[in-house]
Design a protein around this motif. Structure first.
Motif, PDB file in Angstrom:
ATOM      1  N   LEU A  69       0.883  -1.233  -0.170  1.00 42.49           N
ATOM      2  CA  LEU A  69       0.020  -0.062   0.107  1.00 42.49           C
ATOM      3  C   LEU A  69       0.912   0.782   0.290  1.00 42.49           C
ATOM      4  CD1 LEU A  69      -2.625  -1.056   2.561  1.00 42.49           C
ATOM      5  CD2 LEU A  69      -2.704  -1.622  -0.118  1.00 42.49           C
ATOM      6  N   CYS A  70       0.293   2.153  -0.819  1.00 38.97           N
ATOM      7  CA  CYS A  70       1.130   3.082  -1.217  1.00 38.97           C
ATOM      8  C   CYS A  70       0.929   4.390   0.508  1.00 38.97           C
ATOM      9  CB  CYS A  70       0.729   3.985  -2.538  1.00 38.97           C
ATOM     10  SG  CYS A  70       1.516   5.767  -1.408  1.00 38.97           S
ATOM     11  N   SER A  71       2.496   4.888   0.616  1.00 35.98           N
ATOM     12  CA  SER A  71       2.960   5.361   2.367  1.00 35.98           C
ATOM     13  C   SER A  71       1.676   6.297   2.671  1.00 35.98           C
ATOM     14  CB  SER A  71       4.045   4.869   2.223  1.00 35.98           C
ATOM     15  OG  SER A  71       5.155   4.388   1.819  1.00 35.98           O
ATOM     16  N   ARG A  72       1.272   6.800   1.173  1.00 34.79           N
ATOM     17  CA  ARG A  72       0.668   8.168   1.898  1.00 34.79           C
ATOM     18  C   ARG A  72      -0.914   8.001   1.092  1.00 34.79           C
ATOM     19  NH1 ARG A  72       2.084  13.446  -1.834  1.00 34.79           N
ATOM     20  NH2 ARG A  72       3.855  13.108  -0.805  1.00 34.79           N
ATOM     21  N   CYS A  73      -1.160   7.052  -0.028  1.00 32.40           N
ATOM     22  CA  CYS A  73      -2.810   7.350   0.591  1.00 32.40           C
ATOM     23  C   CYS A  73      -3.488   6.238   0.176  1.00 32.40           C
ATOM     24  CB  CYS A  73      -2.808   7.927  -1.006  1.00 32.40           C
ATOM     25  SG  CYS A  73      -2.645   6.734  -2.561  1.00 32.40           S
ATOM     26  N   LEU A  74      -2.986   4.792   0.811  1.00 35.21           N
ATOM     27  CA  LEU A  74      -2.972   3.560   0.425  1.00 35.21           C
ATOM     28  C   LEU A  74      -3.386   2.495  -0.546  1.00 35.21           C
ATOM     29  CD1 LEU A  74      -4.703   3.518   4.337  1.00 35.21           C
ATOM     30  CD2 LEU A  74      -2.024   3.641   3.384  1.00 35.21           C
ATOM     31  N   LEU A 124       5.864   4.435  -2.980  1.00 33.01           N
ATOM     32  CA  LEU A 124       4.406   5.577  -3.091  1.00 33.01           C
ATOM     33  C   LEU A 124       3.494   5.476  -4.946  1.00 33.01           C
ATOM     34  CD1 LEU A 124       6.326   9.215  -2.514  1.00 33.01           C
ATOM     35  CD2 LEU A 124       4.771   8.178  -1.468  1.00 33.01           C
ATOM     36  N   CYS A 125       3.087   5.111  -4.829  1.00 33.86           N
ATOM     37  CA  CYS A 125       2.267   5.436  -6.561  1.00 33.86           C
ATOM     38  C   CYS A 125       2.831   5.495  -7.128  1.00 33.86           C
ATOM     39  CB  CYS A 125       0.707   4.945  -5.532  1.00 33.86           C
ATOM     40  SG  CYS A 125      -0.521   6.356  -5.696  1.00 33.86           S
ATOM     41  N   ARG A 126       1.953   5.993  -7.963  1.00 31.97           N
ATOM     42  CA  ARG A 126       2.956   6.670  -9.773  1.00 31.97           C
ATOM     43  C   ARG A 126       2.071   8.452  -9.032  1.00 31.97           C
ATOM     44  NH1 ARG A 126       2.727   4.035 -14.951  1.00 31.97           N
ATOM     45  NH2 ARG A 126       4.531   3.479 -13.957  1.00 31.97           N
ATOM     46  N   ALA A 127       0.938   8.326  -8.563  1.00 31.73           N
ATOM     47  CA  ALA A 127       0.242   9.427  -8.621  1.00 31.73           C
ATOM     48  C   ALA A 127       0.707  10.408  -7.059  1.00 31.73           C
ATOM     49  CB  ALA A 127      -1.229  10.011  -8.029  1.00 31.73           C
ATOM     50  N   CYS A 128       1.086  10.155  -6.300  1.00 27.71           N
ATOM     51  CA  CYS A 128       2.233  10.107  -5.152  1.00 27.71           C
ATOM     52  C   CYS A 128       3.084  10.852  -5.540  1.00 27.71           C
ATOM     53  CB  CYS A 128       1.621   9.730  -4.026  1.00 27.71           C
ATOM     54  SG  CYS A 128      -0.446   9.588  -3.274  1.00 27.71           S
ATOM     55  N   ALA A 129       3.960   9.868  -6.280  1.00 26.23           N
ATOM     56  CA  ALA A 129       5.487  10.235  -6.704  1.00 26.23           C
ATOM     57  C   ALA A 129       5.477  11.249  -7.467  1.00 26.23           C
ATOM     58  CB  ALA A 129       5.613   8.441  -6.970  1.00 26.23           C
TER      59      ALA A 129
END
Ligand SMILES: [Zn+2]
Length: 134
Positions: A69-74, A124-129
């Motif tokens: 899971l993305c560390s920011r948005c899960l 991080l997922c692509r969007a958050c990265a």
């Protein structure tokens, strides 16, 4: 399977340089990011060079994937990690060198350290990265 390097045998056959390719399971205990795990074995492609004093330099790359899971948005995400690993092994190790005994190099501690250095502090997922790099 992690191969061992039989320095004594290689030197006897004058094989002072060579390449190793293998893969092994990463130790989940090394991952410090919540809800993240290895999604592939760790692949190692290493070169070794044995010097006159039996000091042996190893360098190459390790590659593996993490998912979770993305560390920011899960959101679920996966990331491929590639890391340049290098180490020096010596029968009489100094400073940052790894030791070895009886002419045989055991790569496990070196690989464990390399995976640890390669691991990011978060996933991080692509969007958050993308968000993060702005
Ligand atoms: Zn995200």
């Amino acid at each position: 399977m992690v191969p061992r390097i039989d320095v004594r045998n290689l030197v006897a056959r004058k094989n002072y340089t060579g390449e190793l390719e293998f893969s092994f399971d990463g130790d989940e205990a090394l991952i410090d990011i919540p809800f993240v795990e290895f999604s592939s074995p760790v692949k190692a492609a290493l070169k070794y060079e044995i010097f006159a004093d039996d000091k042996t330099e190893i360098e190459g790359t390790i590659v593996f994937s993490l998912k979770g899971l993305c560390s920011r948005c899960l959101a679920e995400t996966e990331e491929k990690i590639e890391y340049g690993a290098e180490g020096v092994f010596s029968p009489l190790p100094k400073d940052e060198e790894y030791g070895y005994r009886n002419g045989i190099i055991d790569l496990r501690e070196f690989l464990r350290d390399s995976v640890l250095f390669a691991l990011p502090s978060r996933l991080l997922c692509r969007a958050c990265a993308e968000d993060d790099s702005e």
